[in-house]
Design an enzyme around this catalytic site. Structure first.
Site, PDB file in Angstrom:
ATOM      1  N   HIS A   1       1.471  -2.691  -9.458  1.00 33.07           N
ATOM      2  CA  HIS A   1       0.657  -1.635  -9.468  1.00 33.07           C
ATOM      3  C   HIS A   1       0.937  -0.430 -10.102  1.00 33.07           C
ATOM      4  O   HIS A   1       0.118   0.508 -10.459  1.00 33.07           O
ATOM      5  CB  HIS A   1       0.189  -1.350  -7.999  1.00 33.07           C
ATOM      6  CG  HIS A   1       1.313  -0.652  -7.118  1.00 33.07           C
ATOM      7  ND1 HIS A   1       2.405  -1.425  -6.542  1.00 33.07           N
ATOM      8  CD2 HIS A   1       1.569   0.725  -6.992  1.00 33.07           C
ATOM      9  CE1 HIS A   1       3.157  -0.422  -5.844  1.00 33.07           C
ATOM     10  NE2 HIS A   1       2.802   0.590  -6.181  1.00 33.07           N
TER      11      HIS A   1
ATOM     12  N   ASP B   1      -0.166   5.812  -6.967  1.00 32.07           N
ATOM     13  CA  ASP B   1      -0.759   4.504  -6.240  1.00 32.07           C
ATOM     14  C   ASP B   1      -2.083   4.172  -7.107  1.00 32.07           C
ATOM     15  O   ASP B   1      -2.934   3.373  -6.298  1.00 32.07           O
ATOM     16  CB  ASP B   1      -1.001   4.750  -5.083  1.00 32.07           C
ATOM     17  CG  ASP B   1       0.355   4.313  -4.101  1.00 32.07           C
ATOM     18  OD1 ASP B   1       1.290   3.700  -4.824  1.00 32.07           O
ATOM     19  OD2 ASP B   1       0.394   4.450  -2.690  1.00 32.07           O
TER      20      ASP B   1
ATOM     21  N   GLN C   1     -11.722   8.381  -7.011  1.00 32.57           N
ATOM     22  CA  GLN C   1     -12.470   8.090  -5.714  1.00 32.57           C
ATOM     23  C   GLN C   1     -12.560   6.672  -5.095  1.00 32.57           C
ATOM     24  O   GLN C   1     -12.788   6.649  -3.915  1.00 32.57           O
ATOM     25  CB  GLN C   1     -13.997   8.589  -5.892  1.00 32.57           C
ATOM     26  CG  GLN C   1     -14.003  10.068  -6.058  1.00 32.57           C
ATOM     27  CD  GLN C   1     -13.556  10.957  -4.876  1.00 32.57           C
ATOM     28  OE1 GLN C   1     -14.214  10.675  -3.785  1.00 32.57           O
ATOM     29  NE2 GLN C   1     -13.004  11.988  -5.134  1.00 32.57           N
TER      30      GLN C   1
ATOM     31  N   ASP D   1       1.466   6.395   8.401  1.00 32.88           N
ATOM     32  CA  ASP D   1       1.174   5.236   9.102  1.00 32.88           C
ATOM     33  C   ASP D   1       1.592   5.315  10.521  1.00 32.88           C
ATOM     34  O   ASP D   1       0.943   4.299  11.398  1.00 32.88           O
ATOM     35  CB  ASP D   1       2.234   3.937   8.366  1.00 32.88           C
ATOM     36  CG  ASP D   1       1.610   4.092   6.682  1.00 32.88           C
ATOM     37  OD1 ASP D   1       0.726   4.465   6.578  1.00 32.88           O
ATOM     38  OD2 ASP D   1       2.240   3.467   6.126  1.00 32.88           O
TER      39      ASP D   1
ATOM     40  N   ASP E   1       7.172   9.822  -1.574  1.00 36.23           N
ATOM     41  CA  ASP E   1       6.242   8.366  -1.085  1.00 36.23           C
ATOM     42  C   ASP E   1       6.477   8.252   0.020  1.00 36.23           C
ATOM     43  O   ASP E   1       5.627   8.175   1.104  1.00 36.23           O
ATOM     44  CB  ASP E   1       6.438   7.467  -2.387  1.00 36.23           C
ATOM     45  CG  ASP E   1       5.564   6.310  -1.843  1.00 36.23           C
ATOM     46  OD1 ASP E   1       4.359   6.557  -1.490  1.00 36.23           O
ATOM     47  OD2 ASP E   1       5.692   5.385  -2.277  1.00 36.23           O
TER      48      ASP E   1
ATOM     49  N   HIS F   1      -3.294   0.221  -7.299  1.00 40.25           N
ATOM     50  CA  HIS F   1      -3.260  -0.696  -6.390  1.00 40.25           C
ATOM     51  C   HIS F   1      -4.723  -1.422  -6.444  1.00 40.25           C
ATOM     52  O   HIS F   1      -5.549  -1.166  -6.681  1.00 40.25           O
ATOM     53  CB  HIS F   1      -3.159  -0.142  -5.035  1.00 40.25           C
ATOM     54  CG  HIS F   1      -1.648  -0.126  -4.408  1.00 40.25           C
ATOM     55  ND1 HIS F   1      -0.909  -1.012  -4.381  1.00 40.25           N
ATOM     56  CD2 HIS F   1      -0.912   1.071  -4.286  1.00 40.25           C
ATOM     57  CE1 HIS F   1       0.330  -0.981  -3.788  1.00 40.25           C
ATOM     58  NE2 HIS F   1       0.473   0.506  -3.895  1.00 40.25           N
TER      59      HIS F   1
END
Length: 470
Positions: free
Chosen positions: A143, A117, A51, A214, A206, A120
């Site tokens: 990461h 991810d 989360q 984006d 990905d 990160h």
């Protein structure tokens, strides 16, 4: 008990579609629509560690220039989970018996997409490529490695029942595209390791997700259609290959990614804000011990973008300089972009990053004296994932679905409209103090003359910017 979840998922896939709804939940995504979440995915999602990704913006500080770019790593991770499932199920649908794709494989690929991810840090890539190198020197950290460690931590911390073989495969898939990824040593079903993070040729889900997500968030159009590639891919010789007629669609994937880097990710003002945030974090590091948390998953997961608000609201004198930088960002008193140049093609092979010292040493005598700390240089590399080489060279194609051989497309067969060089290196210079724009710009121009025998920048620094800031 180690295979309880694997059995549960296997039962889920063996039931008809109406029964599946008894074992999954759905979330509405603004890119992919309704995404079904299976029981194992939910066990990871419903943890405080996962989360946390809600508090990591996908594009770091980009929303301060593109206001709509407030989407998070949480959304992106769900999107990659979904597309990873779409990809492996597409292969299973047409080649499942031939390739031996099992429900176990489908589940592993999806969970790898969900957790790729996980590791990160605050402001995503800026933390890894900007802040950490400034405080760690030459130490390496990624990461992907932290994602791998966090997976182990969460499995132990929350007692997630997961087959050991699946856990191992998920972690291997997460780091598959890194330098030390072990995918090349996989003896069978090597193609599965190319779905989420593809170190072999750069085509993976990905990219499919973040390019579309984006572009939409930043208000940009996107003509790249990942669906074309998902629907036409085929495994040959243990590698995912693509129909030859789709080679321009493949190329558009890489070109669209490069366009996003140039227009969004490395936008001049975005980089200015990143440079200021990096400086703020570096100055706050001793007091907040930020870097010390990167080695312990139990502490690392507590880091997110809210660290900036902590700096703003903590009155400790050790944070004065950091607070001042954050306040400057709030007031739009940014490091001033002076100019940039693209490194000439003939110089790309032997290019070394330009430093602030290089710039101030090029300042002619007289006038304003510049110090290294007055100047920030941003060295930007934008390529099509394979340096100056055309990425199509690494990709295997097939003629049609009844073909039994694959091939690469030679340069002579590729559209002559495509670039012969697929790499840009851009050198940008910023003045930390707006009053030094004229002096920094002059030194920057002198550096180009000394280095290349001419000014390589496209245009001069606007006179009104020099006067306004002088």
């Amino acid at each position: 008990m180690g295979d309880v979840i694997a059995d549960e998922v296997s039962q889920l896939h063996s039931r008809n579609s109406s029964d599946c709804r008894l074992y999954s939940k759905h979330v509405k995504d603004n890119v992919h629509g309704f995404i079904p979440l299976d029981p194992l995915a939910l066990k990871f999602i419903d943890t405080e560690q996962f989360q946390r990704l809600r508090d990591l913006k996908q594009l770091g500080v980009t929303n301060l220039v593109f206001p709509g770019a407030v989407h998070s790593r949480f959304e992106h991770s769900l999107g990659v989970y979904h597309l990873a499932g779409e990809a492996v199920n597409e292969l299973k649908k047409y080649q499942g018996s031939e390739l031996g794709i099992e429900n176990f494989d489908v589940q592993a690929v999806k969970i790898a997409g969900l957790l790729h991810d996980f590791g990160h840090g605050p402001f995503s890539h800026m933390f890894e490529s900007g802040f950490l190198p400034a405080v760690l020197g030459g130490a390496r950290w990624s990461h992907e490695d932290m994602s791998e460690r966090l997976v182990d931590y969460v499995v132990d911390e929350h007692h997630i029942e997961m087959d050991d073989g699946m856990l191992k495969k998920v972690k291997e898939m997460i780091v598959a595209s890194t330098e030390h990824g072990s995918a090349d040593n996989v003896k069978e079903k090597r193609f599965l390791y190319d779905i989420v993070a593809n170190g072999r040729n750069g085509i993976d889900v990905d990219k499919f997700d973040y390019i579309v997500r984006d572009s939409r968030a930043c208000g940009l159009g996107c003509s790249f259609q990942f669906e074309r590639l998902l629907q036409t891919m085929r495994v040959m010789d243990d590698e995912i290959c693509y129909r030859a007629k789709e080679y321009l669609t493949v190329h558009k994937l890489f070109v669209t990614r490069a366009d996003l880097h140039r227009t969004v990710y490395t936008h001049a003002k975005v980089k200015a804000i990143e440079l200021m945030v990096v400086d703020a974090l570096v100055k706050a590091n001793d007091h907040l011990q930020i870097a010390s948390k990167i080695h312990d998953p139990a502490e690392f997961w507590k880091l997110d973008d809210t660290i900036i608000k902590r700096i703003e609201t903590d009155p400790h004198p050790a944070l004065n300089e950091s607070r001042d930088l954050i306040l400057r960002i709030r007031k739009r008193d940014l490091y001033q972009f002076c100019n940039e140049f693209t490194v000439p093609r003939e110089e790309l092979e032997h290019f070394n990053n330009v430093t602030a010292k290089d710039i101030i040493c090029s300042k002619v005598s007289g006038g304003v004296t510049l110090q290294e700390d007055d100047v920030v240089v941003s060295n930007i590399k934008i390529d099509l994932t394979h340096g100056k080489n055309n990425p199509l060279r690494r990709i295997k194609f097939f003629q049609d679905y009844d073909s039994d051989t694959n091939f690469t497309i030679g340069e002579q067969s590729i559209s002559q409209l495509l670039p012969s060089c697929s790499l840009d290196r851009i050198v940008r210079v910023y003045a930390k103090n707006p009053k030094l724009v004229a002096a920094v710009s002059e030194a920057f121009e002198n550096f180009q003359k000394q280095k290349y025998g001419r000014k390589t920048q496209v245009h001069g620094t606007p006179q009104k910017k020099k006067q306004r800031c002088g």
